[in-house]
Design an enzyme around this catalytic site. Sequence first.
Site, short mmCIF file in Angstrom:
data_model
loop_
_atom_site.label_atom_id
_atom_site.label_comp_id
_atom_site.label_asym_id
_atom_site.label_seq_id
_atom_site.Cartn_x
_atom_site.Cartn_y
_atom_site.Cartn_z
N GLU A 166 -4.74 7.66 -3.21
CA GLU A 166 -5.28 6.41 -2.66
C GLU A 166 -5.55 5.40 -3.78
OE1 GLU A 166 -5.17 6.18 0.52
OE2 GLU A 166 -6.36 4.41 1.02
N HIS A 184 1.68 4.59 -2.76
CA HIS A 184 1.82 6.03 -2.54
C HIS A 184 3.22 6.52 -2.94
CE1 HIS A 184 -1.98 6.78 -0.54
NE2 HIS A 184 -1.76 5.88 0.40
N HIS A 224 0.84 -1.20 0.00
CA HIS A 224 0.00 0.00 0.00
C HIS A 224 0.87 1.26 0.00
CE1 HIS A 224 -3.71 2.29 1.18
NE2 HIS A 224 -2.81 3.09 1.72
N GLU A 225 1.83 1.32 0.91
CA GLU A 225 2.67 2.52 1.00
C GLU A 225 3.57 2.65 -0.24
OE1 GLU A 225 1.80 4.66 3.01
OE2 GLU A 225 0.58 3.38 4.32
#
Lengths: 491, 491
Positions: free
Chosen positions: B286, B260, B256-257
């Site tokens: 997101e 980003h 997830h990170e």
Amino acid sequence: MTAYDDLMAYTRDTQALGQVAGRLGWDQETVMPRGAAPQRSEEMAAMETVLHARRIDPRVAGWLAEIDDSTLPAVAAAQMRHIRRSYERTSKVPAALATRLAKLTSAAQGIWAEARSADDFKAFAPTLAEVIMLKREEGQALAAGGDVYDAMLADYEPGTTAADLDAMFGAMRPVLSDLRAAVRAAPAPAQLTGTFDEGAQMKLTRQLAKTFGYDMARGRVDKAVHPFSSGSGLDVRITTRTNPADPFNCFYSTIHEVGHATYEQNIDQAYLLTPLGGGVSMGVHESQSRIYENQIGRSRAFTGWLFGQMKDAFGDFGIQDEEAFYGTVNRVNAGYIRTEADELQYNLHVLMRFDLERALMTGDLQVSDLEAAWNDRFEADFGYAVDKPSNGVLQDVHWSVGLFGYFPTYSLGNVYAGCLNEAMRAALPNLDAELAKGDTSSATTWLRDNVQTHGGLYEPRDVITRAAGQTPTEAPLLAYLKEKFSGIYKL
Amino acid sequence: MTAYDDLMAYTRDTQALGQVAGRLGWDQETVMPRGAAPQRSEEMAAMETVLHARRIDPRVAGWLAEIDDSTLPAVAAAQMRHIRRSYERTSKVPAALATRLAKLTSAAQGIWAEARSADDFKAFAPTLAEVIMLKREEGQALAAGGDVYDAMLADYEPGTTAADLDAMFGAMRPVLSDLRAAVRAAPAPAQLTGTFDEGAQMKLTRQLAKTFGYDMARGRVDKAVHPFSSGSGLDVRITTRTNPADPFNCFYSTIHEVGHATYEQNIDQAYLLTPLGGGVSMGVHESQSRIYENQIGRSRAFTGWLFGQMKDAFGDFGIQDEEAFYGTVNRVNAGYIRTEADELQYNLHVLMRFDLERALMTGDLQVSDLEAAWNDRFEADFGYAVDKPSNGVLQDVHWSVGLFGYFPTYSLGNVYAGCLNEAMRAALPNLDAELAKGDTSSATTWLRDNVQTHGGLYEPRDVITRAAGQTPTEAPLLAYLKEKFSGIYKL
């Protein structure tokens, strides 16, 4: 709010921003991704621009004009002494000159690094000549008719003049050079051999940091290419390095940096983020790192304890007993590099740089003659010839970045450490028995209460005078070195 | 130098200082000594003061008045769009209100944390009511007669209105709630059991980061209490966490990170340290983290590869084969906490927060009724009752720090990810075969070239429309979720 309150609130923010800039420096040397370098330059430059604008902000001049220092209590008056000194320093140097110097020294550092890699002094000489020209101009602006070198020295060691250092260093040089020669002619202690696990080195080095009173709740120990201490107040971080063949480099770098770092940690917290909240001068700072490293860390008593610690960490490493280990720790080796020198030879390195940089500044020595002058002086003081410029005139970054008047503070720190050690030993008659058990607390507490806690409250020389009970001279350091090395080398 | 050049040089310095402030945040969460906290607050506050002064600097108004955007090339015009928007936002909010909000939300965060620990909503309610009052006042200043909630939304997702979200979320809620109920009624895949070495988790998680195209030369992975991505351009760092019982938390937080972080890393470097050099909105940001984590990272194909990696790292861990592992990774558990929710239930959490915070802002819902409203809505959508406030209305920090209009961007990001996934799958027919070998390069390259590289060049919704080939709607996400979970749960 009075003008003093306004000025202090403003100064506090500036100090906080200075800490942020310092933290960026720590980040760069420890954890920054390598690809971030170009962006980091811009970030640092933007911080410098902000800090510079705050230094020359016209509101500061207004507050300074309004405040009558003579009406202030002692601590506030000491704050004002620092603020006025710093503001006057900035005001005296024309902005255009400051900009030219910043640009030149930024480029010069790269040129120096390349010249050192290529072992080619001529590639650096024209740039160095330019740096010297601009630094002289800056020095003249700062001196306002007085001695240019004294004005430079005042940036790092206010209250000490080149004449003071001349007298001190002049007395030290023949004593150190003779002692060096005698030591080198005598049979040497055993050298360390073998390899030492780097993880175990880091573990023991962290233990040593705590042993010397470093507060890990307000600091941390990381690896970096160069050991350094960074930050003030509640966030003072140190770095060290490991080399499988040389655990002493790791341990004594750590103890040295812990001297700097505990000085910052132990300043009265009432001074946090104020001009009094940092170490008072380079010389006093170095006195703390050196007394931790040498007079305490390399003492017979403490090395006896360290010997046991190293045996626990590494097993038998070929040194017979505590006495032999004490010799090994303090072995005087031939070498060219200042930063690797033992405590006997170290000051000879500094003394020659002091004389050479003063001559460069007055114009008595030309850059074109510097390499030869360096090599002649080195051979005269050390007894052997420099083999290449990277082991000689190109070894230190200092001159490339415009640090003139900085080198002598290293030896001044050693002189101060000698004075402090004499007074501390007199005050703590059982110190060796404690150090032999790895307990440095009496020593570090004495240094905290007599030196460190004051921060910038007194002038540098006054800090030492109050702690040592007498005006600092080179005599205690020389007596200590003679006794120590005569003992180890059975002179 | 034109006014545009001057403004851009000024903005570049501001951006660089913003990066420095961000790095302080990273430092605080990863490496800062715990005792440094009080000093760090002052350092952060000083940085904020500098940044705020730059935002309202009168020179900016002068440049903005002088520049005629219509004469500028497209990229410069896009820069101006961001600069003007940000300047106007700052100008519209009275300075006194901004200061009151900053002080209140800073205190409110602590009060919220204590109330959550004590499981006592009443202890937080009066503070929350004050935050809402001031945020409403700020929203009215920003809206200048328009919709207050839309004005708040514009801080995070310019170009999207509450009406847009109402339509989208209104269509999503019954579908998701029904699917949730059907899934929970069906037999569930096996759960992960046992313990997983945390060192091995970190090793595999670093490999996963690289697998998803994270450039370690411009980033680094550390442990922290909360996973986050920090920084732009050449220095984008992520954190993750480990829990011996739950390696998926570590791996999927990292992926997830990385979504980003690679967004920030892959923006055209011509935009470095300019307003175009960051992700364009929270929703688009997101979308990248979610498509990496879910549509790619939790796909049948990729989890097949991950199963083999986990067997290599941990040995047999009790899951029979790839197919069973796919079910385990995507298991839908009962739970109260948004941040721990699976991709099916996650949006139900967000949708209720959107409705509740809008009602709070209009005054249709009073803070005194919020806990009951939360609990009723939760039971309606999830089928079971909230057991305590820390698992309900007190679970998120957002409202305490004044983040209203922020929650919906999470689900908008999921909607965008659904649209992008549909287009990406159409463009890359062999994707599953590649993912099954642990090769995400086609997917991440497609996202880089179609979304990430543009940074702030286009408006958020336009970025997605250009990449997906159609105006974003919730339909692709809903179709994807129905197909995926009907398959896993054999509905």
